[in-house]
Design a protein around this motif. Structure first.
Motif, PDB file in Angstrom:
ATOM      1  N   CYS A  84       0.830  -1.202   0.000  1.00 50.69           N
ATOM      2  CA  CYS A  84       0.000   0.000   0.000  1.00 50.69           C
ATOM      3  C   CYS A  84       0.863   1.250   0.000  1.00 50.69           C
ATOM      4  O   CYS A  84       1.833   1.335   0.732  1.00 50.69           O
ATOM      5  CB  CYS A  84      -0.862   0.058   1.248  1.00 50.69           C
ATOM      6  N   PHE A  86       0.331   5.630   0.050  1.00 50.73           N
ATOM      7  CA  PHE A  86      -0.681   6.664   0.288  1.00 50.73           C
ATOM      8  C   PHE A  86      -0.162   8.037  -0.100  1.00 50.73           C
ATOM      9  O   PHE A  86       1.048   8.251  -0.251  1.00 50.73           O
ATOM     10  CB  PHE A  86      -1.083   6.684   1.765  1.00 50.73           C
ATOM     11  N   ARG A  90       3.191   8.193   5.046  1.00 55.18           N
ATOM     12  CA  ARG A  90       3.111   7.372   6.268  1.00 55.18           C
ATOM     13  C   ARG A  90       4.431   6.688   6.612  1.00 55.18           C
ATOM     14  O   ARG A  90       4.472   5.477   6.850  1.00 55.18           O
ATOM     15  CB  ARG A  90       2.001   6.327   6.162  1.00 55.18           C
ATOM     16  N   LEU A  91       5.497   7.468   6.627  1.00 60.74           N
ATOM     17  CA  LEU A  91       6.787   6.929   7.076  1.00 60.74           C
ATOM     18  C   LEU A  91       6.921   7.148   8.584  1.00 60.74           C
ATOM     19  O   LEU A  91       6.227   7.988   9.164  1.00 60.74           O
ATOM     20  CB  LEU A  91       7.928   7.635   6.351  1.00 60.74           C
ATOM     21  N   LEU A  92       7.807   6.382   9.204  1.00 58.28           N
ATOM     22  CA  LEU A  92       8.081   6.594  10.630  1.00 58.28           C
ATOM     23  C   LEU A  92       9.193   7.633  10.740  1.00 58.28           C
ATOM     24  O   LEU A  92      10.304   7.406  10.264  1.00 58.28           O
ATOM     25  CB  LEU A  92       8.518   5.281  11.284  1.00 58.28           C
ATOM     26  N   LYS A  95      12.817   6.806  12.096  1.00 58.56           N
ATOM     27  CA  LYS A  95      13.607   5.740  11.479  1.00 58.56           C
ATOM     28  C   LYS A  95      14.130   6.225  10.132  1.00 58.56           C
ATOM     29  O   LYS A  95      13.429   6.970   9.435  1.00 58.56           O
ATOM     30  CB  LYS A  95      12.754   4.480  11.277  1.00 58.56           C
ATOM     31  N   ARG A 151       8.857   0.286   0.777  1.00 56.42           N
ATOM     32  CA  ARG A 151       8.278  -0.449   1.901  1.00 56.42           C
ATOM     33  C   ARG A 151       7.101  -1.308   1.446  1.00 56.42           C
ATOM     34  O   ARG A 151       6.915  -2.438   1.917  1.00 56.42           O
ATOM     35  CB  ARG A 151       7.828   0.525   2.989  1.00 56.42           C
TER      36      ARG A 151
ATOM     37  N   ARG B 209       1.063   5.542  14.505  1.00 58.92           N
ATOM     38  CA  ARG B 209       1.706   5.428  13.199  1.00 58.92           C
ATOM     39  C   ARG B 209       2.256   4.021  13.002  1.00 58.92           C
ATOM     40  O   ARG B 209       2.001   3.386  11.991  1.00 58.92           O
ATOM     41  CB  ARG B 209       2.886   6.386  13.120  1.00 58.92           C
ATOM     42  N   ILE B 213       0.985   1.153  10.330  1.00 58.24           N
ATOM     43  CA  ILE B 213       1.824   0.529   9.306  1.00 58.24           C
ATOM     44  C   ILE B 213       1.893  -0.985   9.510  1.00 58.24           C
ATOM     45  O   ILE B 213       1.833  -1.766   8.558  1.00 58.24           O
ATOM     46  CB  ILE B 213       3.228   1.164   9.325  1.00 58.24           C
ATOM     47  N   LEU B 216      -1.057  -2.513   8.042  1.00 61.38           N
ATOM     48  CA  LEU B 216      -1.042  -2.468   6.579  1.00 61.38           C
ATOM     49  C   LEU B 216      -0.152  -3.527   5.969  1.00 61.38           C
ATOM     50  O   LEU B 216      -0.493  -4.128   4.960  1.00 61.38           O
ATOM     51  CB  LEU B 216      -0.529  -1.102   6.127  1.00 61.38           C
TER      52      LEU B 216
END
Lengths: 229, 302
Positions: A84, A86, A90-92, A95, A151, B209, B213, B216
């Motif tokens: 997926c 987006f 939506r990365l951390l 990190k 990812r 978050r 993830i 997902l």
């Protein structure tokens, strides 16, 4: 690969259906654009594929599995075969690139040796070689989206779902993102991309499925965005 | 399953919510310590009542030369005839199982045995200070009233002591203490559950978050939930260890000195304490695990 048969989805507290008797087939290895205005049901379609939502009626098959008969306990295994991407990446944030990509494999319990081997390959595939140790806030929007794609793809999913992946990115950079998606598609991965971006759809000349008010109004095999007429 | 991955997540979670974690640990520690004290009182009462059950007796102390008791005022010590008459009277009573006469030397020996740990007390008391007595063993210890009344009024008897009444008073006090400890423990457990719920909620919010993830990319529910449950478990375990230290402290400071002070005859053993500690720690950890799971179901959609 993805098979919707007369699927209707009505969210609680809403009387208008988000998807209204939708039937569509996406074959293995296809590249499909899902277009249509906001609220036309594109995101709902993607959420149904992931079994984040259940349809009110109709049948959904993904990767040969009937989602209605898939127990909750097996949903994670379905999601391992679906990548997926987006609009908001939506990365951390705490990190780096390598760790963000490796996270997807760590949390499904892959061995460390495997992760060390696979992650650099995928980071290179999305065009981020030499940037593996950058933090997300040191990267441009396009580069962050490449991390997100790495990812999504690192576990070699059968399907890649992209929900407006170029929505936050300028047109020039978007071309690069589309090239990566195309490269992923060429490995045999089915790609479904929801988008507003007419220029991209027109330039790619791929199958286009247009939704409006939850209904499929067009399904063309080599289509354009189609607002011109 | 990657253990070090889970542990690093747990460690991050605990550090991010340090104040909440400390609150959970303190609450669990106090709650479990009080629960443990309640159980220890229970064990003490239990061992005492089994120790005393075949030993309770009525003791009729006889007048000595200078007895301070009202019943002996204006008369000397008990006479030989009175002793014989008393013995006959007691033996004739239907409630009496058997009766023994205890002279001053025997009384002093018993006294020495009972207060062996209190040397100051021992050295202050001499054989002549000890009263003579009839020790009456009843068939049923609860059936003491008639014997007690008859002996209280008899000539030559200074006073009558019923072990059962003394024990009842003592057990009553212990039972009240135990109930108080258990009630407070219950309140603490309740507070601990709410605190853990809040901690897990905060933790889930902080890590939304990551968990998003994880969902997902198809991490299993166990993998997503385990770090949260482990956070609760570790907090519970640390609380349990602290409560264990508190309980050992309570055993040394409260129970052992109480034993000396009251000459309780039975001592709470370390194996009793070990059992109590094991139980309270297990209860503490289980409460934490359960509370974590229940809150996770509400705040972490999987």
């Amino acid at each position: 690969m993805i098979h919707f048969d007369n699927v209707t989805k009505v969210y609680a507290n809403q009387n208008r259906p988000a998807l209204d008797h939708v039937s569509v087939d996406v074959d293995k290895g296809e590249f499909v654009f899902l277009v249509g205005p906001s609220g036309s049901g594109k995101s709902t379609f993607l959420r149904l594929v992931l079994k984040e939502e259940r349809p009110n009626s109709g049948a959904i098959h993904v990767a040969g599995k009937d989602l209605a008969r898939l127990s909750n306990f097996k949903v994670p295994h379905l999601r391992r075969r679906i990548g997926c991407v987006f609009q908001d990446f939506r990365l951390l944030p705490n990190k780096n690139v390598y760790e963000n990509v490796a996270f997807a494999l760590e949390v499904i319990g892959k061995p460390r040796r495997f992760i060390r081997k696979v992650v650099p390959e995928v980071v290179e595939l999305v065009g981020l070689e030499g940037k593996a140790h950058r933090m997300p806030d040191e990267l441009s929007g396009g580069e962050q989206q490449r991390v997100a794609m790495a990812r999504a793809f690192v576990n070699r999913p059968m399907i890649l779902l992209a929900d407006e992946p170029t929505g936050n990115i300028d047109p020039a950079t978007s071309i690069g993102i589309m090239k990566v998606l195309d490269r992923i598609n060429r490995t045999g991965t089915t790609v479904v991309m929801a988008t507003h971006d007419a220029a991209i759809v027109d330039s790619m000349r791929k199958r286009v499925v247009e939704l409006e008010d939850g209904k499929i109004v067009r399904d063309q095999s080599r289509g354009v965005y189609g607002q011109a007429y | 399953m990657r253990a070090n991955f889970i542990f690093s997540e747990v460690w991050i979670g605990l550090r991010r919510n340090l104040t909440m974690t400390i609150a959970v640990i303190v609450t669990v520690a106090i709650g479990m310590a009080l629960l443990g004290i309640g159980l220890m009182i229970n064990a003490q009462v239990g061992s005492m009542s089994s120790y005393w059950s075949d030993k309770v007796q009525l003791s009729a102390f006889l007048c000595a030369k200078n007895s301070p008791f009202d019943a002996c005022k204006g008369r000397g010590g008990v006479s030989q005839q009175e002793k014989v008459a008393l013995q006959k009277q007691i033996e004739a009573m239907p409630q009496v199982d058997r009766v023994t006469f205890e002279n001053q030397e025997k009384a002093y020996e018993n006294f020495k045995a009972a207060y062996s740990s209190n040397s100051v007390f021992l050295s202050a008391v001499k054989v002549e200070d000890m009263p003579e007595s009839f020790r009456v063993k009843l068939k049923n210890p609860d059936d003491y009233k008639a014997v007690f009344d008859a002996l209280s009024g008899a000539a030559g008897v200074a006073n009558v002591v019923n072990d059962q009444q003394l024990l009842d008073r003592f057990f009553g006090l212990m039972n009240r203490l135990r109930s108080a400890a258990l009630v407070v423990a219950l309140i603490q457990v309740f507070a601990a559950i709410l605190l853990i719920g809040n901690t897990v909620r905060l933790s889930a919010y902080n890590r939304r978050r990551e968990t998003g993830i994880m969902r997902l990319v198809g991490a299993s529910n166990l993998y997503i939930q385990l770090p949260f449950v482990m956070e609760g478990t570790i907090a519970g375990l640390v609380g349990g260890v602290i409560s264990a230290v508190l309980l050992m402290f309570a055993k040394i400071v409260i129970f052992d000195s109480m034993q000396k002070f009251f000459a309780l005859a039975t001592q709470l053993t370390w194996s009793d304490v070990a059992q109590v500690i094991t139980l309270t720690t297990v209860v503490g950890v289980l409460i934490c695990i359960l509370a974590s799971f229940v809150t996770l179901r509400r705040y972490l959609r999987v």
